[in-house]
Design a protein around this motif. Structure first.
Motif, PDB file in Angstrom:
ATOM      1  N   PRO A   1      17.760  18.044 -11.907  1.00 36.30           N
ATOM      2  CA  PRO A   1      19.090  17.468 -12.089  1.00 36.30           C
ATOM      3  C   PRO A   1      19.078  16.166 -12.879  1.00 36.30           C
ATOM      4  N   GLN A   2      17.964  15.443 -12.875  1.00 40.05           N
ATOM      5  CA  GLN A   2      17.923  14.197 -13.639  1.00 40.05           C
ATOM      6  C   GLN A   2      17.989  14.465 -15.138  1.00 40.05           C
ATOM      7  N   GLU A   3      17.325  15.544 -15.582  1.00 38.61           N
ATOM      8  CA  GLU A   3      17.381  15.925 -16.993  1.00 38.61           C
ATOM      9  C   GLU A   3      18.485  16.948 -17.260  1.00 38.61           C
ATOM     10  N   ARG A   4      19.144  17.400 -16.169  1.00 43.47           N
ATOM     11  CA  ARG A   4      20.206  18.411 -16.232  1.00 43.47           C
ATOM     12  C   ARG A   4      19.718  19.682 -16.922  1.00 43.47           C
ATOM     13  N   LYS A   5      18.576  20.190 -16.433  1.00 42.43           N
ATOM     14  CA  LYS A   5      17.988  21.420 -16.961  1.00 42.43           C
ATOM     15  C   LYS A   5      17.698  22.377 -15.815  1.00 42.43           C
ATOM     16  N   VAL A   6      17.804  23.679 -16.109  1.00 44.66           N
ATOM     17  CA  VAL A   6      17.351  24.708 -15.183  1.00 44.66           C
ATOM     18  C   VAL A   6      16.477  25.672 -15.979  1.00 44.66           C
ATOM     19  N   HIS A   7      15.343  26.019 -15.383  1.00 42.75           N
ATOM     20  CA  HIS A   7      14.434  26.966 -16.017  1.00 42.75           C
ATOM     21  C   HIS A   7      14.333  28.186 -15.122  1.00 42.75           C
ATOM     22  N   LEU A   8      14.561  29.358 -15.699  1.00 41.25           N
ATOM     23  CA  LEU A   8      14.490  30.624 -14.976  1.00 41.25           C
ATOM     24  C   LEU A   8      13.297  31.406 -15.504  1.00 41.25           C
ATOM     25  N   TYR A   9      12.496  31.928 -14.591  1.00 39.78           N
ATOM     26  CA  TYR A   9      11.333  32.728 -14.959  1.00 39.78           C
ATOM     27  C   TYR A   9      11.304  33.946 -14.057  1.00 39.78           C
ATOM     28  N   ASN A  10      11.451  35.122 -14.638  1.00 40.52           N
ATOM     29  CA  ASN A  10      11.463  36.361 -13.876  1.00 40.52           C
ATOM     30  C   ASN A  10      10.170  37.115 -14.169  1.00 40.52           C
ATOM     31  N   GLU A  11       9.490  37.552 -13.091  1.00 38.44           N
ATOM     32  CA  GLU A  11       8.223  38.247 -13.258  1.00 38.44           C
ATOM     33  C   GLU A  11       8.132  39.431 -12.308  1.00 38.44           C
ATOM     34  N   TRP A  12       7.201  40.324 -12.600  1.00 41.92           N
ATOM     35  CA  TRP A  12       6.894  41.394 -11.663  1.00 41.92           C
ATOM     36  C   TRP A  12       6.327  40.763 -10.408  1.00 41.92           C
ATOM     37  N   ASP A  13       6.520  41.379  -9.246  1.00 41.51           N
ATOM     38  CA  ASP A  13       6.013  40.794  -8.012  1.00 41.51           C
ATOM     39  C   ASP A  13       4.489  40.706  -7.996  1.00 41.51           C
ATOM     40  N   CYS A  14       3.812  41.467  -8.842  1.00 42.00           N
ATOM     41  CA  CYS A  14       2.356  41.392  -8.934  1.00 42.00           C
ATOM     42  C   CYS A  14       1.917  40.483 -10.086  1.00 42.00           C
ATOM     43  N   GLY A  15       2.868  39.810 -10.716  1.00 40.71           N
ATOM     44  CA  GLY A  15       2.584  38.914 -11.835  1.00 40.71           C
ATOM     45  C   GLY A  15       2.943  39.571 -13.156  1.00 40.71           C
ATOM     46  N   GLY A  16       3.159  38.779 -14.153  1.00 44.14           N
ATOM     47  CA  GLY A  16       3.515  39.284 -15.474  1.00 44.14           C
ATOM     48  C   GLY A  16       4.968  39.003 -15.795  1.00 44.14           C
ATOM     49  N   GLU A  17       5.177  38.254 -16.852  1.00 44.46           N
ATOM     50  CA  GLU A  17       6.524  37.817 -17.237  1.00 44.46           C
ATOM     51  C   GLU A  17       7.394  38.979 -17.698  1.00 44.46           C
ATOM     52  N   LEU A  18       8.619  38.982 -17.186  1.00 38.09           N
ATOM     53  CA  LEU A  18       9.658  39.883 -17.682  1.00 38.09           C
ATOM     54  C   LEU A  18      10.542  39.139 -18.681  1.00 38.09           C
ATOM     55  N   TRP A  19      10.993  37.948 -18.299  1.00 42.54           N
ATOM     56  CA  TRP A  19      11.777  37.102 -19.188  1.00 42.54           C
ATOM     57  C   TRP A  19      11.804  35.680 -18.623  1.00 42.54           C
TER      58      TRP A  19
ATOM     59  N   GLU B   1      15.914  28.804 -20.398  1.00 44.45           N
ATOM     60  CA  GLU B   1      16.183  27.432 -19.986  1.00 44.45           C
ATOM     61  C   GLU B   1      17.594  27.079 -20.430  1.00 44.45           C
ATOM     62  N   TYR B   2      18.321  26.396 -19.537  1.00 48.64           N
ATOM     63  CA  TYR B   2      19.709  26.016 -19.816  1.00 48.64           C
ATOM     64  C   TYR B   2      19.931  24.546 -19.497  1.00 48.64           C
ATOM     65  N   ASP B   3      20.848  23.942 -20.231  1.00 49.51           N
ATOM     66  CA  ASP B   3      21.355  22.620 -19.877  1.00 49.51           C
ATOM     67  C   ASP B   3      22.425  22.816 -18.813  1.00 49.51           C
ATOM     68  N   ILE B   4      22.385  22.005 -17.784  1.00 47.00           N
ATOM     69  CA  ILE B   4      23.361  22.096 -16.699  1.00 47.00           C
ATOM     70  C   ILE B   4      24.507  21.133 -16.994  1.00 47.00           C
ATOM     71  N   PRO B   5      25.726  21.613 -17.070  1.00 46.34           N
ATOM     72  CA  PRO B   5      26.868  20.713 -17.272  1.00 46.34           C
ATOM     73  C   PRO B   5      26.983  19.721 -16.102  1.00 46.34           C
ATOM     74  N   GLN B   6      27.345  18.492 -16.392  1.00 51.21           N
ATOM     75  CA  GLN B   6      27.418  17.454 -15.360  1.00 51.21           C
ATOM     76  C   GLN B   6      28.354  17.835 -14.224  1.00 51.21           C
ATOM     77  N   ASP B   7      29.505  18.420 -14.541  1.00 50.10           N
ATOM     78  CA  ASP B   7      30.454  18.756 -13.478  1.00 50.10           C
ATOM     79  C   ASP B   7      29.894  19.812 -12.527  1.00 50.10           C
ATOM     80  N   VAL B   8      28.978  20.645 -13.006  1.00 53.53           N
ATOM     81  CA  VAL B   8      28.350  21.660 -12.165  1.00 53.53           C
ATOM     82  C   VAL B   8      27.457  21.005 -11.114  1.00 53.53           C
ATOM     83  N   LEU B   9      26.841  19.897 -11.464  1.00 56.27           N
ATOM     84  CA  LEU B   9      25.957  19.192 -10.530  1.00 56.27           C
ATOM     85  C   LEU B   9      26.717  18.399  -9.477  1.00 56.27           C
TER      86      LEU B   9
END
Length: 100
Positions: free
Chosen positions: A54-72, A75-83
């Motif tokens: 929240p200090q940098e207003r960023k969110v990083h999403l990382y989706n992987e298989w449950d056994c490992g390995g990136e799916l996608w 990273e997004y900027d979080i609007p101030q009003d959302v926080l």
């Protein structure tokens, strides 16, 4: 200042992240980002890692298989009003996670 005050992770205004199940980690998010991290198992075979700084207003999403390995990952900027609101944050994040 003091030892305690100098070591606080965030102001109380972001305490709702802890209520949502996030845990603060220093430089330990999937991409090395410091912030509040939460993982969610879904689709029976996938794990979504969410890192919120929240200090940098960023969110990083990382989706992987449950056994490992990136799916996608994204990273997004979080609007101030959302926080400023737990419900606004939850709605905004669900919208971003749903983007494919």
């Amino acid at each position: 200042m003091g030892i305690f005050k100098n070591n606080l992770n965030l102001g109380l205004q972001y305490a709702f992240l802890v209520n949502l199940g996030f845990k603060y980690e220093e430089s330990n998010g999937i991409n090395g980002m410091s912030g509040y991290v939460k993982s969610i198992s879904h689709n029976e075979i996938e794990v979504l890692w969410i890192t919120v700084n929240p200090q940098e207003r960023k969110v990083h999403l990382y989706n992987e298989w449950d056994c490992g390995g990136e799916l996608w990952q994204r990273e997004y900027d979080i609007p101030q009003d959302v926080l400023e609101s737990e419900s606004e944050f939850v709605n905004w994040l669900d919208e971003k996670i749903g983007d494919d």
